[in-house]
Design a protein around this motif. Structure first.
Motif, PDB file in Angstrom:
ATOM      1  N   TRP A 236       0.804  -1.219   0.000  1.00 27.28           N
ATOM      2  CA  TRP A 236       0.000   0.000   0.000  1.00 27.28           C
ATOM      3  C   TRP A 236       0.840   1.273   0.000  1.00 27.28           C
ATOM      4  O   TRP A 236       0.370   2.337  -0.438  1.00 27.28           O
ATOM      5  CB  TRP A 236      -0.955   0.007   1.185  1.00 27.28           C
ATOM      6  N   LYS A 237       2.073   1.200   0.486  1.00 28.29           N
ATOM      7  CA  LYS A 237       2.913   2.403   0.540  1.00 28.29           C
ATOM      8  C   LYS A 237       3.277   2.897  -0.856  1.00 28.29           C
ATOM      9  O   LYS A 237       3.516   4.098  -1.040  1.00 28.29           O
ATOM     10  CB  LYS A 237       4.184   2.116   1.338  1.00 28.29           C
ATOM     11  N   GLN A 238       3.329   2.011  -1.846  1.00 23.33           N
ATOM     12  CA  GLN A 238       3.739   2.433  -3.192  1.00 23.33           C
ATOM     13  C   GLN A 238       2.706   3.338  -3.862  1.00 23.33           C
ATOM     14  O   GLN A 238       3.058   4.425  -4.340  1.00 23.33           O
ATOM     15  CB  GLN A 238       4.053   1.209  -4.042  1.00 23.33           C
ATOM     16  N   PRO A 239       1.424   2.954  -3.937  1.00 24.29           N
ATOM     17  CA  PRO A 239       0.455   3.899  -4.505  1.00 24.29           C
ATOM     18  C   PRO A 239       0.286   5.151  -3.653  1.00 24.29           C
ATOM     19  O   PRO A 239       0.033   6.236  -4.196  1.00 24.29           O
ATOM     20  CB  PRO A 239      -0.840   3.080  -4.590  1.00 24.29           C
ATOM     21  N   LEU A 240       0.424   5.018  -2.341  1.00 24.58           N
ATOM     22  CA  LEU A 240       0.368   6.213  -1.491  1.00 24.58           C
ATOM     23  C   LEU A 240       1.474   7.185  -1.881  1.00 24.58           C
ATOM     24  O   LEU A 240       1.231   8.394  -2.015  1.00 24.58           O
ATOM     25  CB  LEU A 240       0.494   5.823  -0.018  1.00 24.58           C
ATOM     26  N   GLN A 241       2.689   6.680  -2.070  1.00 20.17           N
ATOM     27  CA  GLN A 241       3.795   7.566  -2.427  1.00 20.17           C
ATOM     28  C   GLN A 241       3.561   8.206  -3.791  1.00 20.17           C
ATOM     29  O   GLN A 241       3.890   9.380  -4.000  1.00 20.17           O
ATOM     30  CB  GLN A 241       5.111   6.789  -2.430  1.00 20.17           C
ATOM     31  N   ALA A 242       2.971   7.447  -4.728  1.00 20.38           N
ATOM     32  CA  ALA A 242       2.660   8.021  -6.033  1.00 20.38           C
ATOM     33  C   ALA A 242       1.684   9.183  -5.886  1.00 20.38           C
ATOM     34  O   ALA A 242       1.808  10.208  -6.572  1.00 20.38           O
ATOM     35  CB  ALA A 242       2.095   6.949  -6.960  1.00 20.38           C
ATOM     36  N   MET A 243       0.703   9.036  -4.998  1.00 16.48           N
ATOM     37  CA  MET A 243      -0.241  10.122  -4.766  1.00 16.48           C
ATOM     38  C   MET A 243       0.454  11.319  -4.113  1.00 16.48           C
ATOM     39  O   MET A 243       0.216  12.473  -4.503  1.00 16.48           O
ATOM     40  CB  MET A 243      -1.401   9.650  -3.888  1.00 16.48           C
ATOM     41  N   LEU A 244       1.316  11.073  -3.140  1.00 13.79           N
ATOM     42  CA  LEU A 244       2.023  12.179  -2.479  1.00 13.79           C
ATOM     43  C   LEU A 244       2.932  12.914  -3.465  1.00 13.79           C
ATOM     44  O   LEU A 244       3.048  14.151  -3.405  1.00 13.79           O
ATOM     45  CB  LEU A 244       2.816  11.646  -1.286  1.00 13.79           C
ATOM     46  N   ASP A 245       3.572  12.183  -4.367  1.00 15.42           N
ATOM     47  CA  ASP A 245       4.396  12.827  -5.381  1.00 15.42           C
ATOM     48  C   ASP A 245       3.548  13.724  -6.280  1.00 15.42           C
ATOM     49  O   ASP A 245       3.957  14.829  -6.658  1.00 15.42           O
ATOM     50  CB  ASP A 245       5.111  11.778  -6.227  1.00 15.42           C
TER      51      ASP A 245
END
Length: 251
Positions: A236-245
């Motif tokens: 789940w951290k990967q799509p979250l990081q994409a959103m934060l970017d």
């Protein structure tokens, strides 16, 4: 209407960072954003997750709820936030967010494994072919069961079953509308849109989600190997990081 609203506020608020309002999908509730709420707040954004009427801790009659009612819930909640928000929607919530974006001047929209912007007939026919009992039950007015195999591909079996068990009923009217709805207008004010999806999603075909991204001129980021619930699956951290970017690049 009393809507459940969960919030996580950053330790030190930065005025130019917009609030982020997250909207759940079919049979879920605000609880499904537990990881992302903490992650968004840790990045310095005020984070909120709403439960639509009749879901989780929100009041309201689920049996008569329509997609338009869910859109009302999101717009009403967003208008109560201190600044124009980023609207984030998962699955059915992604479709609700596209409709809310045409009524509410959001800073941006993020669609997470969204129900396609166009009528989801192809997605339904695929479900009918793979899981005929569940698909026919939808047309008969029964809630589509949120089975672990529908939602997750990498999560530990016990954890997947725990999350699946927290899912509840869905409005039969809203479910029917998912198949035959009209595409929403473009976002008010040209708000930018990000689409996150997995090509291995068991519920929604990647081709339909990619078409949604094209419709909204959206940036598309894919996560092969993940399941439909990108915000709860093991990575789940990967799509979250994409959103934060994406949020960091907002003007």
């Amino acid at each position: 209407m009393e809507l459940e609203l969960v919030e996580r506020l950053p330790d030190s608020a930065t005025p130019e960072r917009p609030p982020v309002l997250m909207v759940h999908g079919l049979g879920h509730g605000s609880w499904c954003w537990e990881h992302w709420l903490d992650g968004v707040a840790a990045a310095g954004y005020p984070a909120y997750a709403v439960s639509l009427r009749g879901h989780a801790g929100s009041s309201g009659r689920l049996g008569t709820a329509r997609l338009s009612h869910y859109v009302d819930d999101v717009v009403q909640t967003a208008l109560g936030l201190p600044r124009p928000a980023v609207l984030v929607g998962h699955s059915m919530g992604g479709l609700v967010v596209t409709r809310a974006l045409s009524r509410y001047a959001a800073r941006a929209g993020v669609l997470v494994a969204p129900v396609p912007a166009q009528p989801a007939v192809y997605a339904y026919l695929r479900l009918l072919r793979r899981h005929p009992g569940d698909a026919l039950g939808m047309l008969a007015g029964r809630s589509l069961p949120m089975r672990p195999e529908y939602l997750f591909r990498e999560l530990d079996g016990d954890e997947a079953a725990r999350h699946s068990g927290r899912c509840g009923e869905e409005s039969p009217l809203a479910q029917y509308q998912l198949i035959f709805h009209r595409p929403a207008p473009k976002p008010l004010g040209g708000a930018p849109v990000l689409v996150l999806e997995s090509p291995d999603d068991e519920l929604l075909p990647a081709s339909s989600i990619r078409a949604t991204a094209r419709r909204y001129d959206a940036e598309l980021v894919e996560f092969p190997g993940m399941g439909h619930d990108l915000m709860l699956d093991a990575r789940w951290k990967q799509p979250l990081q994409a959103m934060l970017d994406f949020l960091a690049r907002l003007p």
